[in-house]
Write an enzyme that holds these catalytic residues in place. Sequence first.
Site, mmCIF file in Angstrom:
data_model
loop_
_atom_site.group_PDB
_atom_site.id
_atom_site.type_symbol
_atom_site.label_atom_id
_atom_site.label_comp_id
_atom_site.label_asym_id
_atom_site.label_seq_id
_atom_site.Cartn_x
_atom_site.Cartn_y
_atom_site.Cartn_z
ATOM 1 N N ARG A 62 0.849 -1.193 0.000
ATOM 2 C CA ARG A 62 0.000 0.000 0.000
ATOM 3 C C ARG A 62 0.885 1.245 0.000
ATOM 4 O O ARG A 62 1.015 1.914 1.012
ATOM 5 C CB ARG A 62 -0.889 -0.043 1.238
ATOM 6 C CG ARG A 62 -2.183 0.718 1.050
ATOM 7 C CD ARG A 62 -3.110 0.481 2.177
ATOM 8 N NE ARG A 62 -2.392 0.424 3.445
ATOM 9 C CZ ARG A 62 -2.916 0.029 4.591
ATOM 10 N NH1 ARG A 62 -4.146 -0.366 4.636
ATOM 11 N NH2 ARG A 62 -2.211 0.026 5.695
ATOM 12 N N LYS A 203 19.695 -23.350 6.896
ATOM 13 C CA LYS A 203 21.076 -23.082 7.333
ATOM 14 C C LYS A 203 21.956 -24.290 7.016
ATOM 15 O O LYS A 203 21.578 -25.435 7.275
ATOM 16 C CB LYS A 203 21.108 -22.784 8.837
ATOM 17 C CG LYS A 203 20.487 -21.423 9.187
ATOM 18 C CD LYS A 203 20.687 -21.102 10.651
ATOM 19 C CE LYS A 203 19.859 -19.907 11.087
ATOM 20 N NZ LYS A 203 20.518 -18.620 10.910
ATOM 21 N N GLU A 237 20.249 -15.387 21.981
ATOM 22 C CA GLU A 237 20.510 -14.130 21.264
ATOM 23 C C GLU A 237 20.921 -13.071 22.273
ATOM 24 O O GLU A 237 20.442 -13.082 23.418
ATOM 25 C CB GLU A 237 19.241 -13.668 20.543
ATOM 26 C CG GLU A 237 18.835 -14.586 19.423
ATOM 27 C CD GLU A 237 17.619 -14.047 18.682
ATOM 28 O OE1 GLU A 237 17.793 -13.529 17.579
ATOM 29 O OE2 GLU A 237 16.514 -14.137 19.226
ATOM 30 N N ASP A 256 7.749 -18.101 19.196
ATOM 31 C CA ASP A 256 8.618 -17.496 18.170
ATOM 32 C C ASP A 256 9.711 -18.464 17.717
ATOM 33 O O ASP A 256 10.074 -18.489 16.549
ATOM 34 C CB ASP A 256 9.247 -16.219 18.753
ATOM 35 C CG ASP A 256 10.079 -15.443 17.734
ATOM 36 O OD1 ASP A 256 9.655 -15.379 16.570
ATOM 37 O OD2 ASP A 256 11.129 -14.897 18.116
ATOM 38 N N HIS A 261 11.853 -23.475 15.029
ATOM 39 C CA HIS A 261 13.278 -23.764 14.843
ATOM 40 C C HIS A 261 13.768 -24.894 15.765
ATOM 41 O O HIS A 261 14.436 -25.823 15.330
ATOM 42 C CB HIS A 261 14.130 -22.525 15.109
ATOM 43 C CG HIS A 261 13.704 -21.302 14.359
ATOM 44 N ND1 HIS A 261 13.158 -21.358 13.105
ATOM 45 C CD2 HIS A 261 13.745 -19.982 14.682
ATOM 46 C CE1 HIS A 261 12.883 -20.119 12.682
ATOM 47 N NE2 HIS A 261 13.224 -19.276 13.633
ATOM 48 N N LYS A 359 16.206 -13.971 24.494
ATOM 49 C CA LYS A 359 16.795 -12.712 24.019
ATOM 50 C C LYS A 359 17.574 -12.102 25.177
ATOM 51 O O LYS A 359 17.293 -12.377 26.340
ATOM 52 C CB LYS A 359 15.687 -11.753 23.598
ATOM 53 C CG LYS A 359 14.789 -12.357 22.514
ATOM 54 C CD LYS A 359 14.702 -11.473 21.297
ATOM 55 C CE LYS A 359 13.814 -12.055 20.232
ATOM 56 N NZ LYS A 359 14.507 -12.392 18.995
HETATM 57 C C1 BG6 Z 1 13.365 -15.545 13.872
HETATM 58 C C2 BG6 Z 1 12.744 -15.023 15.127
HETATM 59 O O1 BG6 Z 1 12.648 -16.641 13.379
HETATM 60 O O2 BG6 Z 1 14.703 -15.932 14.118
HETATM 61 C C3 BG6 Z 1 13.548 -13.891 15.710
HETATM 62 O O3 BG6 Z 1 11.427 -14.566 14.857
HETATM 63 C C4 BG6 Z 1 15.008 -14.272 15.839
HETATM 64 O O4 BG6 Z 1 13.026 -13.473 16.965
HETATM 65 C C5 BG6 Z 1 15.514 -14.859 14.533
HETATM 66 O O5 BG6 Z 1 15.741 -13.116 16.186
HETATM 67 C C6 BG6 Z 1 16.934 -15.367 14.675
HETATM 68 O O6 BG6 Z 1 17.409 -15.826 13.442
HETATM 69 P P1 BG6 Z 1 18.952 -16.113 13.217
HETATM 70 O O7 BG6 Z 1 19.031 -16.680 11.856
HETATM 71 O O8 BG6 Z 1 19.652 -14.787 13.373
HETATM 72 O O9 BG6 Z 1 19.372 -17.063 14.296
#
Ligand code: BG6
Length: 511
Positions: A62, A203, A237, A256, A261, A359
Site C-alpha cells: 500500500r 542453514k 541471542e 517465536d 526452529h 533474548k
Molecule cells: C526468527 C525469530 O525466526 O529468528 C527472531 O522470529 C530471531 O526473533 C531470529 O531473532 C533469529 O534468526 P537467526 O538466523 O539470526 O538465528
Amino acid sequence: MSTANPLRDPRDRRLPRIAGPCGLVIFGVTGDLARKKVVPAVYDLANRGLLPPGFSLTGFARRDWDDQDFAQVVHDAVREHARTEFREEVWAQLAEGFRFVAGSFDDGEAFERLHDTVRELDRSRGTGGNHAFYLAVPPAAFGTVVAQLQHHGLTRSEGDTWRRVVVEKPFGHDLASARELNDTLAGVFPESSVFRIDHYLGKETVQNILAIRFANAMFEPIWNSHYVDHVQITMAEDIGIGSRAGYYDGIGAARDVIQNHLLQLMALIAMEEPVSFDAGALRVEKQKVLSAVRLPDDLSRGAARGQYAAGWAGGRRVPGFLEEQGISLTSTTETYAAVQLFVDTRRWAGVPFHLRTGKRLGRRVTEVAVVFKRAPHLPFGPHATEELTHNTLVIRVQPDEGVTLGFGAKVPGTQLEIRDVTMDFAYGGSFTESSPEAYERLILDVLLGDPPLFPRHEEVELSWRILDPVLEHWAAEDAAGGGPDLYVSGTWGPESADRMVARDGRTWRRP
Ligand code: BG6
C-alpha cells in the site's frame, strides 16, 4: 537437436541448480523481513547466476510508488544487506524485471492489476506462467491475500506451469489456529504448492546434522539411550526485541522459536534414518519423532520462562523488556523459554531433551549438544578424573559454524590427571566455499519446487500439539497473578531454568 550435456547427470546434486523461467511476487515488500532477508537473497541468487535471465520481482504494497520507486527501495536493501558484491551488470539485468503494484489486500482492482502484470511479464520477460507468491505479511492477512489470488485467477496454473505460495511464520498461535490457517491455504493451493519457511532448515549447519548422522558410521551405534545422557538445544541471542514489539508482544519466545526452529532441530537429531533424502521420506521420519514427544507431567518443573530486565549488552546499558517501546507495562510475554521433552521410542527412552531460547542472553549462539554418559568405570584412582566431565558432541549452528567433540585426555606430566579437551572442525578451516544465506537456499528451492527443507502442515500441527500444554500452563499461571521470572540482561536466563535441569543433577552449558 538436443542441447543437453550428456555428461551432466540430473541426479548429481553437486551441480549448481538453476531455476527455470519464473517470477516472484512479494506481499509485505515494505516490511523488515522483505528488506533485510528476502530481497537481498534474490539479488545474491542473481549474482551467483542461479536465476533465469528473465526473472521478475514484483512488489505489492500500500504505497504510492511506481516501478522506479520500487527499484530504488530494492536497490537500497541490496546495497545494505546483500552478502555478495554489487555488480552493475547483474543489477541492471535484474532491475529490468522489477514491477510494483500499489494496493491494499482487500482491493480487488489491485489484484486485477497484479493479474495483468503477471501476464505482461510472461510476454515480455518469458516467465512462462510460473509464479511464486511470497506472503511476508502478518498471519491475519494470509486468508485475505490467498482468497484474492484465487478470486482473480492468479492461483490457476495451466499445463506444465506452476503457482506456489510461500508463507512465513508464525503458522498460527496454537494448534487450533494453525489448523485453521492450514485449512485456508489448503482451500486454495494443493499442499505440494505451499512452502512454509522455517529459515533454520535453510542453514548449512542444520543440514549438516543429517550429513553427520547418516554419512558416517561412528555416531549411529552410540546415538541412543544406552550412551546419550541428554541433549541440549540452545538458541541464544544477545539482542533485545528491537523494533519488533508489535510482532513479539503476546507471541513470546516459545511460539517465536521453540515451536518451529528448535523442534525442527530436535526432530533432525532424534529421527530415524530416512530411506532416502526425498521430501516424503524425510517428512515421515520427522513426523514419527514429533508424534512421540512427551512433556513431563509437572510443567511447573518441566518448563521455565523469563523476561529480561535492564542490564548490559555489548558493553552498554540496555532497558528491560517492559521498558521497550510499544510493550505494555503489564506484559507477561516471555523473552526466555526452556522446556524438557522426552521422546517415547526405544532409541530415546528416558533421555531428556532440553530446549532453551532467549533474548538478551550472554551471547549469540545456536548449538546442539549431545551429552554422553560417563564411562561406566574409571580405573584411575579417586582424584585423577575430578575435572573430567561428559563426552559431548557439539554441533555449532552459528556463529563459528562447526562441530566439536569433547573428551578426556591425560594432562602432560608425570602425574595422572585427566581433563576435558576438544577436537574441532570449523567450516572456515576445512572448506573454501562460503555458505549461502538460509533465505537464498530456500527461495531457490521454492523456485525449483524442491520441498525437503519446508515443514508440512502435519509437522507444524504436531509441534503445536507439543507446545500447547506449556502455553496453557503459563496462561493459567498468569490468570492466577503469576508471570515470567525476571533475568538480568546479559546473563543466561532465569534461575527457574537452572533448577529445571538441576533436579536431575544436570547443568546448562555456558557456550
Ligand atoms: C526468527 C525469530 O525466526 O529468528 C527472531 O522470529 C530471531 O526473533 C531470529 O531473532 C533469529 O534468526 P537467526 O538466523 O539470526 O538465528
